[in-house]
Scaffold this motif. Sequence first.
Motif, PDB file in Angstrom:
ATOM      1  N   GLY A  73      -1.587   2.423 -16.443  1.00  0.00           N
ATOM      2  CA  GLY A  73      -1.260   3.554 -15.597  1.00  0.00           C
ATOM      3  C   GLY A  73      -0.806   3.210 -14.197  1.00  0.00           C
ATOM      4  O   GLY A  73      -0.482   4.101 -13.410  1.00  0.00           O
ATOM      5  N   ILE A  74      -0.771   1.929 -13.844  1.00  0.00           N
ATOM      6  CA  ILE A  74      -0.210   1.543 -12.553  1.00  0.00           C
ATOM      7  C   ILE A  74       1.294   1.785 -12.625  1.00  0.00           C
ATOM      8  O   ILE A  74       1.948   1.422 -13.596  1.00  0.00           O
ATOM      9  N   THR A  75       1.859   2.411 -11.637  1.00  0.00           N
ATOM     10  CA  THR A  75       3.257   2.819 -11.718  1.00  0.00           C
ATOM     11  C   THR A  75       4.185   1.606 -11.728  1.00  0.00           C
ATOM     12  O   THR A  75       3.878   0.567 -11.114  1.00  0.00           O
ATOM     13  N   PRO A  76       5.332   1.722 -12.396  1.00  0.00           N
ATOM     14  CA  PRO A  76       6.312   0.624 -12.343  1.00  0.00           C
ATOM     15  C   PRO A  76       6.705   0.278 -10.913  1.00  0.00           C
ATOM     16  O   PRO A  76       6.928  -0.895 -10.598  1.00  0.00           O
ATOM     17  N   ALA A  77       6.777   1.286 -10.039  1.00  0.00           N
ATOM     18  CA  ALA A  77       7.130   1.037  -8.641  1.00  0.00           C
ATOM     19  C   ALA A  77       6.099   0.142  -7.963  1.00  0.00           C
ATOM     20  O   ALA A  77       6.448  -0.808  -7.244  1.00  0.00           O
ATOM     21  N   ALA A  78       4.803   0.436  -8.166  1.00  0.00           N
ATOM     22  CA  ALA A  78       3.741  -0.355  -7.533  1.00  0.00           C
ATOM     23  C   ALA A  78       3.692  -1.770  -8.082  1.00  0.00           C
ATOM     24  O   ALA A  78       3.404  -2.722  -7.352  1.00  0.00           O
ATOM     25  N   VAL A  79       3.964  -1.922  -9.388  1.00  0.00           N
ATOM     26  CA  VAL A  79       3.968  -3.266  -9.980  1.00  0.00           C
ATOM     27  C   VAL A  79       5.172  -4.061  -9.483  1.00  0.00           C
ATOM     28  O   VAL A  79       5.050  -5.227  -9.077  1.00  0.00           O
ATOM     29  N   LEU A 297      12.806  -0.529  -8.976  1.00  0.00           N
ATOM     30  CA  LEU A 297      13.559  -1.534  -8.220  1.00  0.00           C
ATOM     31  C   LEU A 297      13.978  -0.992  -6.857  1.00  0.00           C
ATOM     32  O   LEU A 297      13.888  -1.700  -5.842  1.00  0.00           O
ATOM     33  N   ALA A 298      14.437   0.243  -6.819  1.00  0.00           N
ATOM     34  CA  ALA A 298      14.827   0.851  -5.542  1.00  0.00           C
ATOM     35  C   ALA A 298      13.616   0.957  -4.605  1.00  0.00           C
ATOM     36  O   ALA A 298      13.713   0.696  -3.396  1.00  0.00           O
ATOM     37  N   PHE A 299      12.475   1.327  -5.176  1.00  0.00           N
ATOM     38  CA  PHE A 299      11.242   1.444  -4.385  1.00  0.00           C
ATOM     39  C   PHE A 299      10.829   0.090  -3.824  1.00  0.00           C
ATOM     40  O   PHE A 299      10.479  -0.035  -2.637  1.00  0.00           O
ATOM     41  N   ALA A 300      10.869  -0.941  -4.671  1.00  0.00           N
ATOM     42  CA  ALA A 300      10.462  -2.281  -4.232  1.00  0.00           C
ATOM     43  C   ALA A 300      11.396  -2.813  -3.151  1.00  0.00           C
ATOM     44  O   ALA A 300      10.952  -3.440  -2.180  1.00  0.00           O
ATOM     45  N   ASP A 301      12.681  -2.577  -3.312  1.00  0.00           N
ATOM     46  CA  ASP A 301      13.651  -3.023  -2.309  1.00  0.00           C
ATOM     47  C   ASP A 301      13.395  -2.369  -0.950  1.00  0.00           C
ATOM     48  O   ASP A 301      13.561  -3.005   0.099  1.00  0.00           O
ATOM     49  N   ALA A 302      13.002  -1.110  -0.973  1.00  0.00           N
ATOM     50  CA  ALA A 302      12.794  -0.364   0.276  1.00  0.00           C
ATOM     51  C   ALA A 302      11.424  -0.593   0.893  1.00  0.00           C
ATOM     52  O   ALA A 302      11.208  -0.266   2.068  1.00  0.00           O
ATOM     53  N   SER A 303      10.500  -1.138   0.119  1.00  0.00           N
ATOM     54  CA  SER A 303       9.142  -1.336   0.618  1.00  0.00           C
ATOM     55  C   SER A 303       9.113  -2.445   1.677  1.00  0.00           C
ATOM     56  O   SER A 303       9.772  -3.472   1.531  1.00  0.00           O
ATOM     57  N   PRO A 304       8.338  -2.268   2.746  1.00  0.00           N
ATOM     58  CA  PRO A 304       8.277  -3.295   3.801  1.00  0.00           C
ATOM     59  C   PRO A 304       7.419  -4.482   3.386  1.00  0.00           C
ATOM     60  O   PRO A 304       6.573  -4.363   2.494  1.00  0.00           O
ATOM     61  N   PRO A 305       7.609  -5.613   4.038  1.00  0.00           N
ATOM     62  CA  PRO A 305       6.728  -6.760   3.773  1.00  0.00           C
ATOM     63  C   PRO A 305       5.336  -6.495   4.327  1.00  0.00           C
ATOM     64  O   PRO A 305       5.166  -5.633   5.198  1.00  0.00           O
ATOM     65  N   PRO A 306       4.331  -7.216   3.857  1.00  0.00           N
ATOM     66  CA  PRO A 306       2.970  -7.022   4.383  1.00  0.00           C
ATOM     67  C   PRO A 306       2.915  -7.342   5.870  1.00  0.00           C
ATOM     68  O   PRO A 306       3.581  -8.264   6.345  1.00  0.00           O
ATOM     69  N   THR A 307       2.139  -6.584   6.582  1.00  0.00           N
ATOM     70  CA  THR A 307       1.995  -6.807   8.033  1.00  0.00           C
ATOM     71  C   THR A 307       0.614  -7.324   8.395  1.00  0.00           C
ATOM     72  O   THR A 307       0.361  -7.665   9.546  1.00  0.00           O
ATOM     73  N   GLU A 308      -0.294  -7.380   7.419  1.00  0.00           N
ATOM     74  CA  GLU A 308      -1.672  -7.789   7.690  1.00  0.00           C
ATOM     75  C   GLU A 308      -2.093  -8.879   6.711  1.00  0.00           C
ATOM     76  O   GLU A 308      -3.088  -8.756   5.993  1.00  0.00           O
ATOM     77  N   LEU A 309      -1.331  -9.960   6.697  1.00  0.00           N
ATOM     78  CA  LEU A 309      -1.619 -11.018   5.728  1.00  0.00           C
ATOM     79  C   LEU A 309      -2.993 -11.649   5.934  1.00  0.00           C
ATOM     80  O   LEU A 309      -3.578 -12.176   4.995  1.00  0.00           O
ATOM     81  N   HIS A 310      -3.528 -11.612   7.154  1.00  0.00           N
ATOM     82  CA  HIS A 310      -4.825 -12.219   7.407  1.00  0.00           C
ATOM     83  C   HIS A 310      -5.985 -11.251   7.188  1.00  0.00           C
ATOM     84  O   HIS A 310      -7.143 -11.670   7.203  1.00  0.00           O
ATOM     85  N   ALA A 311      -5.684  -9.977   7.011  1.00  0.00           N
ATOM     86  CA  ALA A 311      -6.764  -9.006   6.809  1.00  0.00           C
ATOM     87  C   ALA A 311      -7.521  -9.319   5.527  1.00  0.00           C
ATOM     88  O   ALA A 311      -6.934  -9.650   4.495  1.00  0.00           O
TER      89      ALA A 311
END
Length: 325
Positions: A73-79, A297-311
């Motif tokens: 049930g995890i969306t294709p966009a999130a995967v 694919l469109a969602f993944a392309d538009a998604s920003p990179p992580p901003t809290e890699l150390h969190a």
Amino acid sequence: MRRDLAKTFLYDMALAREFEQRAAEQYTEGKIAGFLHLYPGEEAVAVGSLRAADPGDYVVTTYREHVHALVRGITPAAVMAELFGRADGCSRGYGGSMHLFDMDRRFLGGYAIVGETFPVAAGAAYWLRLNSEPDVVLCYFGDGAVNQGTFHETLNMVALWGLPVVLICENNHYQIGTEIHRHSAIAEVHKRACGYGIEAERVDGMDVLAVYDATRHALHHVRDGNGPYLLECETYRYRGHSMADPGAYRSALEVSELRARDPLRTFRKRANEEGWVAEDEADGLAEQARSAVDEALAFADASPPPTELHADVYVEPIHLYRGRP
């Protein structure tokens, strides 16, 4: 056979095949980094077993887990966003291809170490037993994991304590490039369970309905308090172990023979012949799957990179010696 279930099987497998093919393309374009282990040919195992499970059951799987996540049930966009290493991915871009996670769906992740799924599954099952929960843990692993110490240690523990686990071996017959009869004295994985008094069976992992029925039986066995169960699903991956593996150790004849048993095509043919799903309906489901992957694919392309890699990873340094700045 219910029409709605047949249509679900067809859509799930069409989505799985389309998603993995498009992921391979994105890898070659450099949008996906690191390792990428794909699932074409094995779709009937994830689809059949997870559609037999209840929403409250826990899932622990390996690094070849994209399809398990989608069926759960995890969306294709999130995967896809997670494969791209983006902040909107199901693991917020931390995990990538091998470490998908979704606690709301009780998807406890893919694990990159061979044999790592076993102790994680045993721990989750132990928690279920301590809290008298009615749920079951589905623990996936490949044939290459059955000679790891964790396999035998976990089988002993879950059998000794009667823990609620269904162990599902996705036996694609190759540990990377080594065929199972060359690395295992006992190539029939299900036979290993008898040494621990665990019920087990082998099922055709290219037949989604056979996997579904066998998993339902296994889950009933476990929920009724009869202890763990092991399913060996004989399947086949059409690609190499990963995108870095051309699979040259397999003959063209072998691959051709197994492609003739393609789980998606064979179930679609059966569904049409039995009157469960008409050809135009099957075409429509395949088109829905393609559209879903386009959107992912469109969602993944538009998604920003992580901003809290150390969190959640590092803490401020603690100085153990007086006088240090």
